[in-house]
Design a protein around this motif. Structure first.
Motif, mmCIF file in Angstrom:
data_model
loop_
_atom_site.group_PDB
_atom_site.id
_atom_site.type_symbol
_atom_site.label_atom_id
_atom_site.label_comp_id
_atom_site.label_asym_id
_atom_site.label_seq_id
_atom_site.Cartn_x
_atom_site.Cartn_y
_atom_site.Cartn_z
ATOM 1 N N UNK A 1 45.983 41.633 27.874
ATOM 2 C CA UNK A 1 45.017 40.711 28.457
ATOM 3 C C UNK A 1 43.853 41.498 29.052
ATOM 4 N N UNK A 2 42.642 41.329 28.528
ATOM 5 C CA UNK A 2 41.473 41.946 29.166
ATOM 6 C C UNK A 2 41.337 41.437 30.595
ATOM 7 N N UNK A 3 41.155 42.338 31.540
ATOM 8 C CA UNK A 3 41.139 41.938 32.947
ATOM 9 C C UNK A 3 40.197 42.825 33.735
ATOM 10 N N UNK A 4 38.924 42.526 33.664
ATOM 11 C CA UNK A 4 37.956 43.295 34.437
ATOM 12 C C UNK A 4 38.019 42.919 35.912
ATOM 13 N N UNK A 5 38.479 41.698 36.193
ATOM 14 C CA UNK A 5 38.609 41.248 37.579
ATOM 15 C C UNK A 5 40.059 40.857 37.840
ATOM 16 N N UNK A 6 40.682 41.557 38.748
ATOM 17 C CA UNK A 6 42.091 41.348 39.069
ATOM 18 C C UNK A 6 42.164 40.655 40.428
ATOM 19 N N UNK A 7 42.982 39.562 40.540
ATOM 20 C CA UNK A 7 43.903 39.034 39.530
ATOM 21 C C UNK A 7 43.353 37.879 38.712
ATOM 22 N N UNK A 8 42.086 37.459 38.933
ATOM 23 C CA UNK A 8 41.580 36.232 38.316
ATOM 24 C C UNK A 8 41.692 36.238 36.799
ATOM 25 N N UNK A 9 41.254 37.346 36.173
ATOM 26 C CA UNK A 9 41.302 37.404 34.711
ATOM 27 C C UNK A 9 42.737 37.424 34.189
ATOM 28 N N UNK A 10 43.648 38.001 34.955
ATOM 29 C CA UNK A 10 45.051 38.033 34.526
ATOM 30 C C UNK A 10 45.643 36.624 34.548
ATOM 31 N N UNK A 11 45.355 35.866 35.595
ATOM 32 C CA UNK A 11 45.846 34.487 35.681
ATOM 33 C C UNK A 11 45.277 33.654 34.543
ATOM 34 N N UNK A 12 43.963 33.791 34.288
ATOM 35 C CA UNK A 12 43.347 33.040 33.196
ATOM 36 C C UNK A 12 43.947 33.438 31.853
ATOM 37 N N UNK A 13 44.214 34.718 31.678
ATOM 38 C CA UNK A 13 44.824 35.168 30.428
ATOM 39 C C UNK A 13 46.225 34.602 30.244
ATOM 40 N N UNK A 14 47.010 34.568 31.313
ATOM 41 C CA UNK A 14 48.355 34.014 31.219
ATOM 42 C C UNK A 14 48.326 32.531 30.849
ATOM 43 N N UNK A 15 47.346 31.806 31.349
ATOM 44 C CA UNK A 15 47.239 30.389 30.994
ATOM 45 C C UNK A 15 46.953 30.221 29.509
ATOM 46 N N UNK A 16 46.123 31.075 28.962
ATOM 47 C CA UNK A 16 45.851 30.976 27.526
ATOM 48 C C UNK A 16 47.067 31.370 26.695
ATOM 49 N N UNK A 17 47.808 32.381 27.162
ATOM 50 C CA UNK A 17 49.032 32.749 26.448
ATOM 51 C C UNK A 17 50.031 31.588 26.504
#
Length: 343
Positions: free
Chosen positions: A146-162
């Motif tokens: 998951x590309x995550x330049x901003x932690x944790x926001x990008x990680x949470x958004x990536x998990x939702x897409x997964x």
């Protein structure tokens, strides 16, 4: 200077003296000698110009096709890798390549962490990508990036897409199972395989929806001093610096899983036996895509999740997908290999 201009300058410098010399010399033998030398000099000038033109041809990017690998591979000793990473980090000089922008490194965690915990572990260094999987006991699950330049926001958004993709995958498996006709041994096994794939995909979707403790590694970029600071934090297992890495799209990162303690080996799975065509696929550590999805050649059998980071402060190049990482047999954690649609 272009070849035509060079030849014109040579003509302007060589021909007038030669003409004057010919005019002064009256005998035939002298004229013949001068003309011979003129011919030789002209041929040499043309040859030199041709060589210069060839050498002036722009050289393309000679790194095309080259891939840098950082991490572990099947059969590697995990303790040996951890010792090597620690030694490389300790030896990393302050004047390491690209020190102004920072040095890329692979950070491996001691355990699976939720997105919110990453802020205290990685928050003060530049993060590019995180790696995750749902650690279901006795089952193989997909390794996601998951590309995550901003932690944790990008990680949470990536998990939702997964999670959304996994829900679709589970529905596809259920539809495949329902479409299998017959009550023979082969048909029953195929239905069980599809049902197992649906069960694992649904469990992964539910875990990612809740922001599970699933992240186990990250690719970061920081100065050597900052990287050593990250390595000293309690949740960090290893920091493997990669000063040779300049482009993430030509680098494959393969971090060890938290449960891998001895040697990197193919995982065991307590689920149904794979379909006969499964042996034709790459050695898996992931659940294959839903039966309706096509699978192409890649450096990583697992599909890569791409989540664009909104308005990143420091854009990072896209990373190439990493190859799958296997689990040690001494742990019940593994990742599922789903049935082949063609079975």
């Amino acid at each position: 200077m272009r070849a035509g201009n060079l030849l014109r300058q040579l003509d302007q410098r060589l021909l007038p003296p030669l003409t004057r010399a010919v005019a002064r010399l009256g005998d035939r033998s002298a004229r013949s000698g001068v003309l011979s030398w003129a011919a030789v000099l002209s041929a040499a000038a043309v040859l030199g110009t041709a060589v210069w033109a060839v050498d002036d041809t722009p050289v393309g990017d000679r790194t095309v096709g080259e891939v840098t690998r950082v991490g572990v591979a099947d059969g590697d000793s995990v303790p040996g890798y951890l010792r090597s990473a620690a030694a490389d980090l300790a030896a990393l000089p302050a004047s390491a390549p690209a020190v102004e922008d920072g040095t890329y490194a692979l950070v491996t965690l001691d355990a699976y962490l939720p997105p919110q915990r990453l802020a205290t572990v990685l928050g003060d260094v530049g993060v590019s990508t995180v790696f995750g999987r749902v650690p279901l006991p006795g089952r193989q699950t997909e390794i996601v990036k998951i590309p995550a330049l901003r932690v944790p926001d990008d990680v949470v958004a990536g998990m939702e897409q997964v999670a959304a993709r996994k829900e679709t995958e589970a529905a596809d498996y259920r539809a495949r199972a329902a479409a299998v006709d017959g009550d023979g041994v082969g048909e029953r096994e195929l239905r069980e395989q599809y049902a197992s794939g649906a069960e694992v995909a649904a469990a992964e979707a539910a875990a990612y929806r809740t922001g599970c403790a699933c992240v186990y590694a990250a690719v970061v970029r920081a100065t050597p001093v900052a990287l050593r600071g990250v390595a000293a934090r309690p949740d960090v297992r290893a920091v493997d610096p990669a000063p040779e890495v300049y482009r993430l799209d030509r680098t494959v990162f393969t971090p060890p899983l938290p449960e891998q303690r001895d040697v990197v080996r193919p995982p065991a799975d307590t689920g149904p036996s794979p379909a006969p065509t499964q042996s034709e696929r790459p050695a898996p550590v992931i659940s294959a895509p839903a039966p309706s999805a096509s699978v192409g050649e890649s450096s990583e059998p697992a599909p890569v999740v791409t989540i664009p980071s909104p308005e990143p402060s420091k854009p990072e190049p896209t990373e190439s997908a990493p190859p799958s990482v296997t689990t040690s047999p001494d742990t019940p954690l593994a990742e599922p290999s789903p049935p082949s649609p063609s079975s």
